[in-house]
Design a protein around this motif. Sequence first.
Motif, PDB file in Angstrom:
ATOM      1  N   THR A 134       6.037  15.234 -32.413  1.00 40.34           N
ATOM      2  CA  THR A 134       7.227  14.177 -31.784  1.00 40.34           C
ATOM      3  C   THR A 134       8.005  13.709 -30.813  1.00 40.34           C
ATOM      4  O   THR A 134       8.280  13.019 -29.811  1.00 40.34           O
ATOM      5  CB  THR A 134       7.532  12.689 -33.120  1.00 40.34           C
ATOM      6  OG1 THR A 134       6.658  12.628 -34.007  1.00 40.34           O
ATOM      7  CG2 THR A 134       8.407  11.861 -32.427  1.00 40.34           C
TER       8      THR A 134
ATOM      9  N   LYS B 262      -0.730   5.704 -30.574  1.00 39.25           N
ATOM     10  CA  LYS B 262       0.750   4.398 -30.533  1.00 39.25           C
ATOM     11  C   LYS B 262       1.318   5.086 -30.107  1.00 39.25           C
ATOM     12  O   LYS B 262       2.698   4.880 -29.042  1.00 39.25           O
ATOM     13  CB  LYS B 262       0.737   4.353 -32.143  1.00 39.25           C
ATOM     14  CG  LYS B 262       0.172   3.407 -33.027  1.00 39.25           C
ATOM     15  CD  LYS B 262       0.760   3.235 -33.690  1.00 39.25           C
ATOM     16  CE  LYS B 262       0.195   2.621 -35.190  1.00 39.25           C
ATOM     17  NZ  LYS B 262       0.531   2.028 -36.845  1.00 39.25           N
ATOM     18  N   GLN B 263       0.953   6.632 -29.088  1.00 36.12           N
ATOM     19  CA  GLN B 263       1.467   7.176 -27.971  1.00 36.12           C
ATOM     20  C   GLN B 263       2.180   6.969 -27.057  1.00 36.12           C
ATOM     21  O   GLN B 263       0.305   6.619 -27.081  1.00 36.12           O
ATOM     22  CB  GLN B 263       1.928   8.973 -28.685  1.00 36.12           C
ATOM     23  CG  GLN B 263       1.504   9.800 -30.103  1.00 36.12           C
ATOM     24  CD  GLN B 263       0.914  10.992 -29.593  1.00 36.12           C
ATOM     25  OE1 GLN B 263       1.571  11.282 -28.606  1.00 36.12           O
ATOM     26  NE2 GLN B 263       1.242  11.644 -31.303  1.00 36.12           N
ATOM     27  N   LYS B 264       3.471   6.810 -26.486  1.00 41.19           N
ATOM     28  CA  LYS B 264       3.319   6.092 -25.015  1.00 41.19           C
ATOM     29  C   LYS B 264       2.404   6.865 -23.854  1.00 41.19           C
ATOM     30  O   LYS B 264       1.687   6.425 -22.520  1.00 41.19           O
ATOM     31  CB  LYS B 264       4.483   5.649 -25.000  1.00 41.19           C
ATOM     32  CG  LYS B 264       4.870   5.216 -25.616  1.00 41.19           C
ATOM     33  CD  LYS B 264       6.788   4.888 -25.531  1.00 41.19           C
ATOM     34  CE  LYS B 264       7.499   4.194 -26.528  1.00 41.19           C
ATOM     35  NZ  LYS B 264       8.722   3.731 -25.584  1.00 41.19           N
ATOM     36  N   SER B 265       2.177   8.191 -24.386  1.00 43.54           N
ATOM     37  CA  SER B 265       1.386   9.815 -23.487  1.00 43.54           C
ATOM     38  C   SER B 265       0.264   8.746 -23.312  1.00 43.54           C
ATOM     39  O   SER B 265      -0.777   9.194 -22.314  1.00 43.54           O
ATOM     40  CB  SER B 265       2.338  10.790 -23.557  1.00 43.54           C
ATOM     41  OG  SER B 265       1.621  11.358 -25.154  1.00 43.54           O
TER      42      SER B 265
ATOM     43  N   ASN C  61      -2.653   5.924 -34.934  1.00 41.02           N
ATOM     44  CA  ASN C  61      -1.190   6.824 -34.949  1.00 41.02           C
ATOM     45  C   ASN C  61      -1.445   7.656 -34.120  1.00 41.02           C
ATOM     46  O   ASN C  61      -0.229   7.383 -32.949  1.00 41.02           O
ATOM     47  CB  ASN C  61      -1.473   7.867 -36.347  1.00 41.02           C
ATOM     48  CG  ASN C  61      -0.865   7.114 -37.574  1.00 41.02           C
ATOM     49  OD1 ASN C  61       0.063   5.880 -37.274  1.00 41.02           O
ATOM     50  ND2 ASN C  61      -1.558   8.057 -38.593  1.00 41.02           N
ATOM     51  N   ALA C  62      -1.849   8.189 -33.192  1.00 35.97           N
ATOM     52  CA  ALA C  62      -2.423   9.423 -32.286  1.00 35.97           C
ATOM     53  C   ALA C  62      -2.845   8.098 -30.613  1.00 35.97           C
ATOM     54  O   ALA C  62      -1.781   8.061 -29.726  1.00 35.97           O
ATOM     55  CB  ALA C  62      -3.468   9.863 -31.552  1.00 35.97           C
TER      56      ALA C  62
ATOM     57  N   ILE D 218      -4.844  16.226 -31.284  1.00 35.67           N
ATOM     58  CA  ILE D 218      -4.130  15.588 -31.817  1.00 35.67           C
ATOM     59  C   ILE D 218      -4.665  15.533 -33.276  1.00 35.67           C
ATOM     60  O   ILE D 218      -3.142  15.327 -34.201  1.00 35.67           O
ATOM     61  CB  ILE D 218      -3.087  14.266 -31.147  1.00 35.67           C
ATOM     62  CG1 ILE D 218      -2.772  15.299 -29.879  1.00 35.67           C
ATOM     63  CG2 ILE D 218      -2.477  13.701 -32.337  1.00 35.67           C
ATOM     64  CD1 ILE D 218      -2.335  13.756 -29.340  1.00 35.67           C
TER      65      ILE D 218
ATOM     66  N   GLU E 284       6.642  11.455 -22.582  1.00 38.64           N
ATOM     67  CA  GLU E 284       6.656  10.598 -22.216  1.00 38.64           C
ATOM     68  C   GLU E 284       7.069  10.247 -20.672  1.00 38.64           C
ATOM     69  O   GLU E 284       7.155   8.849 -19.992  1.00 38.64           O
ATOM     70  CB  GLU E 284       7.121   9.537 -23.756  1.00 38.64           C
ATOM     71  CG  GLU E 284       5.763   8.975 -24.720  1.00 38.64           C
ATOM     72  CD  GLU E 284       6.184   9.057 -25.685  1.00 38.64           C
ATOM     73  OE1 GLU E 284       7.382   8.717 -26.108  1.00 38.64           O
ATOM     74  OE2 GLU E 284       5.465   8.721 -26.720  1.00 38.64           O
TER      75      GLU E 284
ATOM     76  N   ASN F 278       7.929  17.174 -37.272  1.00 44.27           N
ATOM     77  CA  ASN F 278       8.497  16.435 -36.081  1.00 44.27           C
ATOM     78  C   ASN F 278       8.777  16.999 -34.628  1.00 44.27           C
ATOM     79  O   ASN F 278       8.857  16.234 -33.406  1.00 44.27           O
ATOM     80  CB  ASN F 278       9.502  15.699 -36.214  1.00 44.27           C
ATOM     81  CG  ASN F 278      10.683  16.517 -36.316  1.00 44.27           C
ATOM     82  OD1 ASN F 278      10.701  17.559 -36.013  1.00 44.27           O
ATOM     83  ND2 ASN F 278      12.574  16.840 -36.613  1.00 44.27           N
TER      84      ASN F 278
ATOM     85  N   SER G  98       6.371  15.045 -27.402  1.00 42.37           N
ATOM     86  CA  SER G  98       5.243  13.360 -26.565  1.00 42.37           C
ATOM     87  C   SER G  98       6.274  12.666 -26.099  1.00 42.37           C
ATOM     88  O   SER G  98       6.303  12.336 -25.123  1.00 42.37           O
ATOM     89  CB  SER G  98       4.885  12.829 -28.224  1.00 42.37           C
ATOM     90  OG  SER G  98       4.246  11.191 -27.631  1.00 42.37           O
ATOM     91  N   LYS G  99       7.951  12.894 -27.274  1.00 41.17           N
ATOM     92  CA  LYS G  99       8.403  11.478 -26.413  1.00 41.17           C
ATOM     93  C   LYS G  99       9.141  12.484 -24.498  1.00 41.17           C
ATOM     94  O   LYS G  99       9.475  11.650 -24.022  1.00 41.17           O
ATOM     95  CB  LYS G  99      10.180  11.489 -27.214  1.00 41.17           C
ATOM     96  CG  LYS G  99       9.768  10.271 -28.273  1.00 41.17           C
ATOM     97  CD  LYS G  99      11.396  10.519 -29.279  1.00 41.17           C
ATOM     98  CE  LYS G  99      10.498   9.294 -30.466  1.00 41.17           C
ATOM     99  NZ  LYS G  99      11.841   9.691 -31.340  1.00 41.17           N
TER     100      LYS G  99
END
Length: 839
Positions: free
Chosen positions: A237, A58-61, A55-56, A95, A244, A234, A240-241
């Motif tokens: 998230t 998968k984060q774009k960063s 899951n970690a 994370i 990113e 959230n 992270s956005k």
Amino acid sequence: MEKYCNNSWAQIVELLNSNVQSGLSENDCEALRLKYGTNKIDLPSGNKIYKHILNALKQKSIIINLIITIILFVFEHYLFGIITALILLLNLILIVMHTIKRDKEIGALERLNSADTVVIRDGAQKIIKSEELVMGDIVKINKDSVIPSDIRIISANEIKVDEKSITGEAFYKEKFESKIVGNIFSLTDMKNILFKGSIIKSGSGLGIVISTGNSTQLGRMLTMLTYASNRKHNFGTMISKILERYLLIYFLGIIIIGSYFVYTGQDANKNYICTALFALGCFPVTIIAKLVFKNIIKSFRNENIEIINFSVFNLIKDVNILFLDKVGAISKKEMIVKKLFINDNLISTEDPYVKETTFDRIVEISLVCNNAIYNPSDDSGKGELDELAFLSYAARKKIYKAAIDSRNSKILDIPMDSDKRFSTVVSKFNNRYRANTRGNVDDVLEQCTHVMIEGIEKEITDEYKAKIKEVDMNLSIEGLITEGFAYRNFTYEPSKSENIESNMVFVGIIGLENPLEENLENTINRIKDKAIVPILFTEESKLSAITNAKMANIIKNNNQVVAGIELDSLNHQELKDLLCRVRVFCRVNPEIKSKIVSLFIKDGHKVATTGETLGDLPALNLSNVGIGKGKASTIVKKVSDVYIKENYLDGFFKIRDFSRVFDGNIDRGFKVYFIALFSELLTLVGSIIMGQTGSLEFGNVVTINGVLFIPLSLIILLKKGRDITRNEMIVRSFVLSIITMVSIYKLGDKEAAIVTLTILSIGILLFTLFNSNISVRKFSNELIMPVISLLVIIIAVISMILINGILIRDIIGIEIAASIIFLLIFEILARKWQNSLMR
């Protein structure tokens, strides 16, 4: 669940086709397991770390930083690659640890599935794993046993149980095997049931399994908790956005420019590309986040606010509907006895005490039917507000509970339930017995055939009943909470099986005041000024609620108040239409409360709900922000996003106000970081033009991006500052880079590296201090982080000088000093210019 309480244990054993002596047959267990399910609660598993890692990843960063690391190794910049990989690994670990920690306390309950349990099967005692239990199993219970499932007690030998995690009660509960007469109002009334997850503190006994696995009370709560956890957490998230977005812009820019250099054969410039990528990847964002979380949580804990879900700061800012419980929000946590109706007269509580039979009787009943603890010496106590009010009033009249209890030994306790809103205590006095009853006036009055007037029992007429109801209504209109009192004498000890609560003698009414808060007008205006609609839940009567809600300026019309009994017969659409106008709900059950909350959410509203009992769990779980309060149990707290024991309305606004500031601080934090990053990239480009190869090296990047930004971020994120526009980001970056390039012009590589480090670091520090409104006139806690930042810069510069064996020339000192003075003047002028614009 009620059927297991209201029937005898023998009937329950027969209902479940079991046998007390021989238990179940092993041959039948598998069929029962298929029919009712296993006794295993589905919990977040602590050993599935790979799922958290995936899951970690998968984060774009994380993906961008992984690509940066790979490129650095491909270009054979191993030191850059190793440091970037370590920072990436550290970010990834933190994370994953954060997500594991969220599930850890729930996952720790896995022992409930695997603990050993003693059962009787095929006539013999056996030790099995708890998860193998089935409905109808006969279970032996001993001291220190963890209850493996919901169990109806068959025999109890002085059992006392700790069920704080289920019911929220801090004291040990006595349990017995007898059936309970009447309906069950709450889990605390189920005194012949043992709940999964509770612990036997003393005694022993035998019981039959009535519920297993996810169907148990604990299982249902944990299912709710897991859902709330997945839906509401959230904040990570959101961070992270934002990260990113910035990373992607810079990364693509570096790759495009770098690809051009590689394509045109300028291999020498690969060093610059790698330095730029290293600067982008060398950012310990999770370390900063962890330190910030810790500081903020500690700060709120000092104000008696427990942040359970850090995402509350992200959720609370959009709340536009606030469900409140009357007590603790608009009224004080106290009640005062104001008026009594006895002997056909309405009397004030300020009247002097005159010994009289009817008065003594109503006070005596109020003390016998009372579980509160009160200390008259300092007017303090513990218990329900109305019961404390009765004790306080009696003490003022020199009547004390200890003296009353010494003359009235309790024999039987018949609790209040949803069908009859009154409770009864049967006591023994002078070899006689008396049923003492108090509760809702109408309900108590229905059980009465006589009335006591001036110590004489008289037959009650319909006319007099009508008068009592009129008095009750008038007291309610005054905003008082009323309770009726009655009794019945027995010449023998009555049993549970007979109708004790009938043919009673009505004694009178006590009217209690729940005083409104002094600064209530300001509080309500504060709510409304924030464009939030307050909606009240109260346990008082509709008439009393109308009076108090008007005084609180929550309603203007009587039709904005509705009683729970009015809602029971409404269909979904009728209820939805009603919600448009209603602002106060009286005496609603948990099911209706959660239905009301869900309808507002479906309409697109952002809802905050308060609660402290297990009945509040569904509403807390459904709401966007759940606020646990008062005596909330462990499970209630975990479903909540925040726990505020006292003054939860003030706590709500403290969190909401901080969330607005924090939201801006997060934006500023990223902008300041990318000002530094953009300045570094511009300096690199300038170095290429000037042919300067050593202006920005490994030590510079690690110091500024990897170390210095930890204390700088704490300054930015914890201290309110000014907004930073995109134009300001660009201007600051160009100013910093131009001053740096001018200063390093015609310097040697090692000297240029020291000058670059000093100017960029000091420039970013000055901007942070000016932007965060930190006063430097006197030393304070808020100056600790700037001092640490300055120490980091000094230590890094001295270390570079010593490692490289550089002798600092006068011209370098002059250039650095001149640059710092210019930056200081620039920040002062910029701030004055901003202040003039704000005017």
